[in-house]
Design a protein around this motif. Structure first.
Motif, PDB file in Angstrom:
ATOM      1  N   ILE A 186       4.803   2.018 -10.513  1.00 15.38           N
ATOM      2  CA  ILE A 186       4.524   1.337  -9.233  1.00 15.38           C
ATOM      3  C   ILE A 186       4.168   2.356  -8.145  1.00 15.38           C
ATOM      4  CG2 ILE A 186       6.979   1.214  -8.539  1.00 15.38           C
ATOM      5  CD1 ILE A 186       4.565  -1.600  -7.762  1.00 15.38           C
ATOM      6  N   ASP A 236       0.581   3.143  -8.226  1.00 17.30           N
ATOM      7  CA  ASP A 236      -0.207   2.048  -7.644  1.00 17.30           C
ATOM      8  C   ASP A 236      -0.216   2.075  -6.123  1.00 17.30           C
ATOM      9  OD1 ASP A 236      -0.942   1.043 -10.040  1.00 17.30           O
ATOM     10  OD2 ASP A 236       0.301  -0.762  -9.961  1.00 17.30           O
ATOM     11  N   VAL A 237       0.921   2.337  -5.521  1.00 17.79           N
ATOM     12  CA  VAL A 237       1.009   2.189  -4.064  1.00 17.79           C
ATOM     13  C   VAL A 237       0.628   3.440  -3.287  1.00 17.79           C
ATOM     14  CG1 VAL A 237       2.697   0.322  -4.149  1.00 17.79           C
ATOM     15  CG2 VAL A 237       3.490   2.695  -3.955  1.00 17.79           C
ATOM     16  N   CYS A 238       0.636   4.597  -3.924  1.00 20.94           N
ATOM     17  CA  CYS A 238       0.372   5.840  -3.178  1.00 20.94           C
ATOM     18  C   CYS A 238      -1.101   5.945  -2.789  1.00 20.94           C
ATOM     19  CB  CYS A 238       0.772   7.057  -3.992  1.00 20.94           C
ATOM     20  SG  CYS A 238       0.434   8.583  -3.082  1.00 20.94           S
ATOM     21  N   PRO A 239      -1.384   6.127  -1.496  1.00 17.36           N
ATOM     22  CA  PRO A 239      -2.786   6.256  -1.072  1.00 17.36           C
ATOM     23  C   PRO A 239      -3.358   7.662  -1.245  1.00 17.36           C
ATOM     24  CG  PRO A 239      -1.360   6.199   0.849  1.00 17.36           C
ATOM     25  CD  PRO A 239      -0.460   6.090  -0.357  1.00 17.36           C
ATOM     26  N   HIS A 240      -2.552   8.605  -1.743  1.00 15.43           N
ATOM     27  CA  HIS A 240      -3.034   9.985  -1.835  1.00 15.43           C
ATOM     28  C   HIS A 240      -2.815  10.644  -3.203  1.00 15.43           C
ATOM     29  CE1 HIS A 240      -4.308  10.368   2.299  1.00 15.43           C
ATOM     30  NE2 HIS A 240      -3.171   9.859   2.715  1.00 15.43           N
ATOM     31  N   GLU A 241      -2.669   9.860  -4.252  1.00 13.22           N
ATOM     32  CA  GLU A 241      -2.509  10.414  -5.607  1.00 13.22           C
ATOM     33  C   GLU A 241      -1.432  11.494  -5.686  1.00 13.22           C
ATOM     34  OE1 GLU A 241      -6.660  11.370  -6.641  1.00 13.22           O
ATOM     35  OE2 GLU A 241      -6.478   9.903  -8.255  1.00 13.22           O
ATOM     36  N   CYS A 254       1.384  14.321   0.416  1.00 14.89           N
ATOM     37  CA  CYS A 254       2.221  13.199   0.869  1.00 14.89           C
ATOM     38  C   CYS A 254       2.181  13.088   2.383  1.00 14.89           C
ATOM     39  CB  CYS A 254       3.660  13.400   0.408  1.00 14.89           C
ATOM     40  SG  CYS A 254       4.787  12.139   1.044  1.00 14.89           S
ATOM     41  N   CYS A 265       4.386   7.925   3.990  1.00 13.44           N
ATOM     42  CA  CYS A 265       4.237   6.515   4.380  1.00 13.44           C
ATOM     43  C   CYS A 265       5.401   5.684   3.842  1.00 13.44           C
ATOM     44  CB  CYS A 265       2.898   5.949   3.909  1.00 13.44           C
ATOM     45  SG  CYS A 265       2.787   5.586   2.148  1.00 13.44           S
ATOM     46  N   GLY A 266       6.020   6.169   2.753  1.00 10.36           N
ATOM     47  CA  GLY A 266       7.216   5.502   2.245  1.00 10.36           C
ATOM     48  C   GLY A 266       6.971   4.365   1.267  1.00 10.36           C
ATOM     49  N   ALA A 267       5.703   4.152   0.889  1.00  8.84           N
ATOM     50  CA  ALA A 267       5.380   3.044  -0.012  1.00  8.84           C
ATOM     51  C   ALA A 267       6.091   3.184  -1.359  1.00  8.84           C
ATOM     52  CB  ALA A 267       3.872   2.965  -0.216  1.00  8.84           C
ATOM     53  N   MET A 297       9.872   2.484  -1.042  1.00  8.72           N
ATOM     54  CA  MET A 297      10.101   1.074  -0.751  1.00  8.72           C
ATOM     55  C   MET A 297       9.988   0.215  -2.002  1.00  8.72           C
ATOM     56  SD  MET A 297      10.906  -0.872   1.639  1.00  8.72           S
ATOM     57  CE  MET A 297      10.524  -1.757   3.103  1.00  8.72           C
ATOM     58  N   ASN A 298       9.095   0.577  -2.915  1.00 11.26           N
ATOM     59  CA  ASN A 298       8.813  -0.262  -4.076  1.00 11.26           C
ATOM     60  C   ASN A 298       9.450   0.218  -5.371  1.00 11.26           C
ATOM     61  OD1 ASN A 298       6.705  -2.561  -3.388  1.00 11.26           O
ATOM     62  ND2 ASN A 298       6.263  -0.802  -2.092  1.00 11.26           N
ATOM     63  N   CYS A 299      10.069   1.408  -5.361  1.00 12.89           N
ATOM     64  CA  CYS A 299      10.688   1.918  -6.587  1.00 12.89           C
ATOM     65  C   CYS A 299      11.899   1.044  -6.925  1.00 12.89           C
ATOM     66  CB  CYS A 299      11.126   3.364  -6.405  1.00 12.89           C
ATOM     67  SG  CYS A 299      11.951   4.007  -7.877  1.00 12.89           S
ATOM     68  N   GLN A 338      -2.845  -2.911  -0.806  1.00 13.98           N
ATOM     69  CA  GLN A 338      -2.019  -1.760  -1.184  1.00 13.98           C
ATOM     70  C   GLN A 338      -1.324  -1.136   0.020  1.00 13.98           C
ATOM     71  OE1 GLN A 338      -4.092   1.385  -3.337  1.00 13.98           O
ATOM     72  NE2 GLN A 338      -2.527   2.840  -2.679  1.00 13.98           N
ATOM     73  N   ALA A 370       2.310  -1.755   1.159  1.00 15.10           N
ATOM     74  CA  ALA A 370       3.445  -1.287   0.354  1.00 15.10           C
ATOM     75  C   ALA A 370       4.547  -0.548   1.123  1.00 15.10           C
ATOM     76  CB  ALA A 370       2.942  -0.433  -0.812  1.00 15.10           C
ATOM     77  N   PRO A 371       4.219   0.234   2.166  1.00 17.07           N
ATOM     78  CA  PRO A 371       5.313   0.905   2.884  1.00 17.07           C
ATOM     79  C   PRO A 371       6.306  -0.064   3.536  1.00 17.07           C
ATOM     80  CG  PRO A 371       3.217   1.924   3.439  1.00 17.07           C
ATOM     81  CD  PRO A 371       2.900   0.694   2.640  1.00 17.07           C
ATOM     82  N   GLN A 407      10.374  -6.180  -5.014  1.00 23.17           N
ATOM     83  CA  GLN A 407      11.387  -6.831  -5.864  1.00 23.17           C
ATOM     84  C   GLN A 407      12.087  -7.968  -5.109  1.00 23.17           C
ATOM     85  OE1 GLN A 407      11.580  -3.660  -4.916  1.00 23.17           O
ATOM     86  NE2 GLN A 407      11.210  -2.328  -6.673  1.00 23.17           N
ATOM     87  N   ILE A 438      -7.093  -0.936  -1.552  1.00 18.28           N
ATOM     88  CA  ILE A 438      -6.914  -0.619  -0.132  1.00 18.28           C
ATOM     89  C   ILE A 438      -7.962  -1.340   0.705  1.00 18.28           C
ATOM     90  CG2 ILE A 438      -7.218   1.239   1.572  1.00 18.28           C
ATOM     91  CD1 ILE A 438      -5.745   3.101  -0.320  1.00 18.28           C
ATOM     92  N   ARG A 484      -7.601   3.006  -5.003  1.00 14.05           N
ATOM     93  CA  ARG A 484      -6.234   3.272  -4.542  1.00 14.05           C
ATOM     94  C   ARG A 484      -6.160   4.454  -3.572  1.00 14.05           C
ATOM     95  NH1 ARG A 484      -3.570  -0.582  -5.723  1.00 14.05           N
ATOM     96  NH2 ARG A 484      -3.270  -1.540  -7.776  1.00 14.05           N
ATOM     97  N   GLN A 485      -7.292   5.111  -3.345  1.00 12.02           N
ATOM     98  CA  GLN A 485      -7.288   6.289  -2.486  1.00 12.02           C
ATOM     99  C   GLN A 485      -7.784   5.960  -1.093  1.00 12.02           C
ATOM    100  OE1 GLN A 485      -6.044   9.364  -3.519  1.00 12.02           O
ATOM    101  NE2 GLN A 485      -5.332   7.761  -4.888  1.00 12.02           N
ATOM    102  N   VAL A 486      -7.020   6.356  -0.110  1.00 17.75           N
ATOM    103  CA  VAL A 486      -7.453   6.138   1.256  1.00 17.75           C
ATOM    104  C   VAL A 486      -8.538   7.158   1.593  1.00 17.75           C
ATOM    105  CG1 VAL A 486      -5.811   7.647   2.464  1.00 17.75           C
ATOM    106  CG2 VAL A 486      -6.547   5.538   3.523  1.00 17.75           C
TER     107      VAL A 486
END
Lengths: 72, 366
Positions: free
Chosen positions: A24, A27-32, A50, A53-55, A58-60, B150, B153-154, B159, B174, B194-196
């Motif tokens: 997950i 999926d949520v990370c905007p910066h690989e 990094c 952003c905390g995504a 938050m989702n882990c 996407q 998500a922050p 869940q 995104i 998925r990349q900004v």
């Protein structure tokens, strides 16, 4: 274009022993920052990108990632 | 038409359905009642309002009513997208959905875009849960999947949503432009989706708001140079004093544009990772040009004038550049905090020294 900000400041912590490799965070990370390694294992690929952003945290589902911006 | 939207009006906040009324094109019947259908093209009025928002005009009142909307002719199997109740966000989304049939659940993010509201915690699991229950989504669709942007998500503990409602959260791409491909590809996003990104145009559209925030320095600058030129005016007339003050202020008006437009646009070209240092470099270059053309700006040929102006101009540009860290999609809070704590005292000291030198320069000692 990939832009890089200041190095060695991001407060991102990855606890591999807790990780269930659900992906997950990838999926949520905007910066690989996270990536799949062979055998479907998660790795922290590039912590320097990094932006806290905390995504991921938050989702882990198992709290294997922690982001604490502005602490310490 | 407006009545339909009023059904979904948020109770505690003022919502301007007038902003959305002309985006609605009839309604779709559902087991939970009629659902307003949105156009997938923008009218001239939409473009005009979106452009105004970019210039910060009525930006904080650009909210739309929460609740469920339809695109095309959706049924119980159609996908459900979730988005923010910022009109600019909804417009960017709906223009990419032409020819598709789906539902859009608009949640209350206080009129703030997806990423910023997720960061503030208003685009959140409890808010999504509330809107799912209010909209009767359980009756309307037979599946239990939600597609979230996407960048939500922050703020969203996914869940929690599934536990409370049975709806599984799938993070979509995104950019809204990738949604059609994402849906066609069985809800799989490519790595690129998925990349900004932060390319030239992404930076340019942010500069009007930056510029408007910097414009507040202009009266202070004008007043400062007016007062400065009143110190030991010699036999200068009031008209000459005002003229000199105006000419002296010009490099600072340019500095505002450099710090809030030029530096953001040239971001990847300027060396250094620190925004304060990027701005310092731009400030020093501009100071050099101002010194070279000092007669144009009616500056006296004194070291104290040159040095004082250089310090003030560089401090101003560095400060505005540092300010832009708040608008980029790649700067971390810890990094920004680090350069703010290190940079702002230096900028303040530089500006103070600059002011002292300019005051001293009036006495013509050096």
């Amino acid at each position: 274009m990939k832009m890089q900000y200041l190095k060695g400041v991001a407060k991102l912590y990855y606890y591999q022993e807790k990780c269930i490799h659900c992906g997950i965070c990838i999926d949520v990370c905007p910066h690989e920052v996270f990536a799949w390694q062979e055998n479907d294992k998660m790795i922290l690929q590039d912590k320097e990108r990094c932006m806290e952003c905390g995504a991921c945290a938050m989702n882990c589902p198992v709290d294997a990632v922690e982001v604490k911006p502005g602490v310490g | 038409m407006i009545n339909i939207i009023n059904l979904a009006l948020e109770d505690e906040i003022p919502v301007f359905d007038i902003d959305l009324a002309y985006a609605v094109n009839g309604s779709v019947d559902s087991p939970a009642g009629p659902v307003p259908r949105l156009n997938t093209t923008l009218t001239a009025r939409d473009y005009w309002h979106d452009w105004r928002a970019r210039w910060s005009i009525k930006r904080n009142h650009f909210r739309i009513p929460t609740g469920l909307y339809a695109i095309g002719c959706p049924d119980e199997h159609s996908p459900v997208l979730v988005t923010a109740n910022y009109k600019l966000t909804l417009d960017k989304l709906r223009i990419e959905l032409g020819g598709l049939n789906l539902w859009i659940l608009v949640i209350d993010t206080k009129g703030v875009n997806v990423w910023c509201s997720a960061g503030k915690g208003t685009f959140s699991a409890p808010q999504i849960i509330k809107r799912i229950n209010q909209s009767g989504l359980h009756q309307i669709v037979s599946h239990r999947r939600l597609i979230l942007p996407q960048l939500a998500a922050p703020g969203v503990a996914s869940q929690q949503v599934v536990k409370a409602t049975g709806f599984k959260v799938i993070y979509g791409p995104i950019r809204s432009a990738d949604i059609a491909d994402f849906l066609a590809n069985h809800n799989k996003a490519s790595a690129a989706m998925r990349q900004v990104r932060f390319n030239l145009w992404d930076r340019i559209i942010l500069t009007p708001v930056e510029l408007l925030m910097a414009v507040k320095f202009i009266p202070i600058i004008l007043l400062f140079f007016l007062l400065l030129n009143v110190i030991k005016p010699g036999n200068a007339s009031w008209l000459q004093i005002i003229q000199t003050a105006g000419a002296n202020s010009l490099p600072y008006l340019a500095a505002i544009v450099i710090g809030s437009v030029f530096v953001p646009v040239m971001l990847p070209v300027l060396p250094f990772k620190s925004f304060a240092l990027k701005g310092t470099l731009a400030g020093l270059i501009w100071s050099g040009l101002v010194i070279y053309f000092n007669h144009t700006f009616l500056f006296k040929n004194l070291y104290s004038v040159m040095l004082g102006n250089s310090l003030l101009l560089t401090a101003l540009i560095a400060f505005l550049s540092l300010n832009f860290t708040g608008a980029t999609p790649y700067t971390s809070f810890s990094g920004t905090q680090k350069e703010t704590l290190a940079g702002v005292p230096v900028m303040a000291a530089g500006a103070a020294l600059g002011i002292i030198l300019l005051v001293i320069s009036r006495f013509g000692w050096f």
